[in-house]
Design an enzyme around this catalytic site. Structure first.
Site, mmCIF file in Angstrom:
data_model
loop_
_atom_site.group_PDB
_atom_site.id
_atom_site.type_symbol
_atom_site.label_atom_id
_atom_site.label_comp_id
_atom_site.label_asym_id
_atom_site.label_seq_id
_atom_site.Cartn_x
_atom_site.Cartn_y
_atom_site.Cartn_z
ATOM 1 N N ASP A 8 0.803 -1.230 0.000
ATOM 2 C CA ASP A 8 0.000 0.000 0.000
ATOM 3 C C ASP A 8 0.843 1.291 0.000
ATOM 4 O O ASP A 8 1.462 1.628 1.010
ATOM 5 C CB ASP A 8 -0.942 0.034 1.208
ATOM 6 N N GLU A 39 -4.266 1.447 -3.132
ATOM 7 C CA GLU A 39 -5.535 1.878 -2.514
ATOM 8 C C GLU A 39 -5.405 3.122 -1.649
ATOM 9 O O GLU A 39 -6.413 3.730 -1.305
ATOM 10 C CB GLU A 39 -6.143 0.742 -1.681
ATOM 11 N N HIS A 68 -10.407 0.756 0.286
ATOM 12 C CA HIS A 68 -10.565 2.192 0.031
ATOM 13 C C HIS A 68 -10.763 2.525 -1.450
ATOM 14 O O HIS A 68 -10.769 3.694 -1.830
ATOM 15 C CB HIS A 68 -9.352 2.963 0.553
HETATM 16 FE FE LIG Z 1 -4.062 0.355 2.821
HETATM 17 FE FE LIG Z 2 -6.951 -1.488 3.104
#
Ligand SMILES: [Fe+2]
Ligand SMILES: [Fe+2]
Length: 260
Positions: A8, A39, A68
């Protein structure tokens, strides 16, 4: 065939850090395919066409997401038309975007599947059933999975569920890397969570004082993306002709300091 998977990427500090670290990562790992979880790329939460294009601009082949993904409404149309950005496959049918994609890399068809855990996150179907159904029909010689999930037990279980059937299962979502990365006996590279690409002077990417205020006072608090001490976290796997993993290596490197 070497795959570099990046956890991420949080906000502009994460995007900048990954961009600045990429030459070093390329030199060290010579990846054939780069897969990045995006995300959190847009302001720390969600993804937009612009932040996705930032990732494509530094050589990313496929972008995965997670809970998200639908934060920015203007991205829905983009998710529909961009087949190299995927969202968890076990979300409600008809939601914008797709749950897997296939890219051709070095003469090999590589499938990338995005799944969400069902514990502590909202899903429409079991990730286990969903991935089984996709694997029956996907036209790929190797498959890697981003399992975006909250709970280590569910993630470890997914590793065993897919062992010998996919090249790699990379856990994402918690933003905290785990120390269990390895190649399982059946030939699937697995890690519960690769961690995030963002500020380590943070609580999962958010400025510590704001996260603390929210937890201690339990009042609505503005969250801003932390910027200091950005690290890039992910993993590298070597996939063989059978689409299984010959090796797993965890990646945790500081982004080069910003140029003055
Ligand atoms: Fe995340
Ligand atoms: Fe997440």
């Amino acid at each position: 065939m070497r795959v570099l998977f990046i956890g991420d990427v949080v906000g502009s500090p994460g995007r900048r850090g990954l961009r600045d670290a990429m030459p070093g990562l390329r030199e060290r790992y010579a990846p054939d395919l780069i897969v990045v979880n995006g995300e959190n790329t847009a302001g720390g939460v969600g993804i937009t066409e612009r932040t996705a294009n930032d990732l494509f601009g530094i050589g990313t082949g496929v972008i995965t997401t997670g809970n998200h993904v639908y934060r920015h409404r203007e991205a829905y149309d983009f998710l529909e038309r961009e087949r190299l950005v995927i969202r968890p496959a076990n979300y409600p049918a008809g939601n914008p975007g797709r749950g897997f994609t296939v890219v051709e890399v070095g003469g090999m068809k590589v499938g990338v599947i995005n799944l969400s855990g069902g514990i502590g996150l909202k899903v429409a179907r079991s990730p286990f059933d969903t991935v089984d159904a996709i694997l029956e029909s996907i036209d790929a010689e190797a498959v890697i999975v981003d399992f975006h999930a909250e709970v280590t037990s569910e993630k470890v279980a997914m590793g065993w569920h897919l062992d010998g059937r996919v090249g790699a299962v990379f856990g994402t979502h918690t933003h905290v890397p785990t120390a269990d990365g390895r190649v399982l006996p059946g030939g699937t590279a697995f890690i519960s969570d690769v961690g995030m690409t963002g500020s380590r002077t943070s609580v999962l990417g958010v400025k510590p004082e704001q996260a603390l205020a929210s937890m201690i006072k339990q009042m609505p608090t503005r969250f801003e993306t932390a910027e200091e001490d950005v690290w890039v976290m992910g993993a590298v796997v070597e996939l063989n002709q059978r689409g299984l993993a010959d090796s797993f290596e965890q990646v945790m490197v500081p982004a080069p300091p910003p140029q003055a």
